[in-house]
Design a protein around this motif. Structure first.
Motif, PDB file in Angstrom:
ATOM      1  N   ASP A   1      -1.588   6.927  -2.282  1.00  0.00           N
ATOM      2  CA  ASP A   1      -2.616   7.017  -3.314  1.00  0.00           C
ATOM      3  C   ASP A   1      -3.578   5.830  -3.255  1.00  0.00           C
ATOM      4  O   ASP A   1      -4.791   5.989  -3.408  1.00  0.00           O
ATOM      5  N   ALA A   2      -3.043   4.636  -3.022  1.00  0.00           N
ATOM      6  CA  ALA A   2      -3.889   3.446  -2.928  1.00  0.00           C
ATOM      7  C   ALA A   2      -4.832   3.550  -1.733  1.00  0.00           C
ATOM      8  O   ALA A   2      -6.012   3.179  -1.819  1.00  0.00           O
TER       9      ALA A   2
ATOM     10  N   ASP B   1      -7.621   6.099  -2.525  1.00  0.00           N
ATOM     11  CA  ASP B   1      -8.611   5.529  -3.450  1.00  0.00           C
ATOM     12  C   ASP B   1      -9.500   4.514  -2.742  1.00  0.00           C
ATOM     13  O   ASP B   1     -10.715   4.451  -2.994  1.00  0.00           O
ATOM     14  N   LEU B   2      -8.906   3.716  -1.843  1.00  0.00           N
ATOM     15  CA  LEU B   2      -9.674   2.714  -1.107  1.00  0.00           C
ATOM     16  C   LEU B   2     -10.727   3.378  -0.221  1.00  0.00           C
ATOM     17  O   LEU B   2     -11.894   2.952  -0.190  1.00  0.00           O
TER      18      LEU B   2
ATOM     19  N   PHE C   1       0.825  -1.205   0.000  1.00  0.00           N
ATOM     20  CA  PHE C   1       0.000   0.000   0.000  1.00  0.00           C
ATOM     21  C   PHE C   1       0.861   1.257   0.000  1.00  0.00           C
ATOM     22  O   PHE C   1       1.966   1.272   0.532  1.00  0.00           O
ATOM     23  N   ASP C   2       0.304   2.325  -0.607  1.00  0.00           N
ATOM     24  CA  ASP C   2       0.919   3.638  -0.521  1.00  0.00           C
ATOM     25  C   ASP C   2      -0.192   4.663  -0.327  1.00  0.00           C
ATOM     26  O   ASP C   2      -1.375   4.316  -0.199  1.00  0.00           O
TER      27      ASP C   2
END
Length: 268
Positions: free
Chosen positions: A145-146, A149-150, A142-143
């Protein structure tokens, strides 16, 4: 969304540091904040009301998030001990505490240990029993941005109306980038394994006042919006707010903090 007025880090007895940031008057009633998943100390809440309430809100980076030193294999008990030491070093006495989303079980661990005088769990992650052992490696990809978005994909329209305000979006993305600055495995992955596993503490042993706050539109953090969780904590007060979901921390900050101040009474 105003950024913190002050920030710093405290050296612990084992040489690690815990990062903190605070809002409100320096001599205000101290309220510690355990932030949500992967966010750093820079994302607070209630910045427009803390001065009027006389609250000194102090957000803390959990180990491996933001500027706090990673602690591989850390536990809930270890986090509670860190908070006890931080409170001593900052001269907070026995503060109140707020735990939001994934930060909730860490705050509950502090309540179990009696380190805090009272607690608000806001949109708190509930305890779930996994089918098998939760693999920490699952979350290391994970980062910021992820994660953003989640969260956006899982949020109801009532929350998106809050999260998509430009000032909030900017503050939230900044806090996520700071949260992942040391890599997901350093903080977020360990947090998630602890939060998703069985909690190794007895909620029925909590003796301090606990308030549970959930938004009626929240389908993510607790399957029954804290109803079962409330039965496991002696004397817990549960409030379900209509017309909002997990963003209840930001839409009802004044009510949440005022309830804690009432519980604190004359305690210093």
């Amino acid at each position: 969304m105003e950024g913190p007025g002050r920030s710093g880090d405290a050296m612990l007895s084992d040489g690690r540091v815990l990062g903190w940031a605070e809002w409100g008057p320096r001599d205000g009633r101290p309220v510690l904040f355990s932030p949500g998943a992967a966010t750093s100390r820079s994302l607070g809440f209630g910045s427009s009301v803390v001065d009027g309430l006389g609250v000194r809100l102090i957000a803390v980076d959990r180990p491996g998030l933001g500027v706090s030193t990673p602690a591989p294999g850390r536990t809930f008990a270890g986090f509670a001990a860190d908070i006890a030491e931080l409170s001593e070093r900052l001269g907070l006495g026995r503060p109140a505490m707020v735990g939001n989303s994934q930060g909730a079980p860490f705050a509950l661990a502090c309540a179990v240990e009696g380190i805090v005088a009272c607690l608000a769990v806001v949109a708190g992650s509930d305890e779930v029993e996994p089918a098998g052992r939760v693999d920490e490696g699952m979350f290391t990809g994970f980062d910021a941005d992820a994660m953003y978005d989640l969260v956006m994909a899982a949020s109801p329209p009532s929350d998106l109306a809050v999260y998509r305000q430009p000032a909030f979006t900017e503050a939230y993305l900044r806090a996520l980038k700071e949260g992942f600055a040391q890599g997901a495995a350093a903080g977020y992955a360990r947090d998630t394994v602890l939060a998703m596993g069985r909690w190794p503490f007895d909620l029925s042993s909590i003796t301090v006042p606990v308030h549970l706050w959930y938004g009626e539109d929240d389908t993510t953090h607790s399957p029954d919006r804290g109803q079962t969780l409330a039965t496991r904590i002696p004397g817990a007060v549960r409030t379900v707010v209509p017309g909002i979901g997990g963003a209840v921390l930001w839409t009802h900050a004044e009510q949440i903090l005022a309830a804690l101040l009432t519980e604190l009474g004359d305690e210093r």
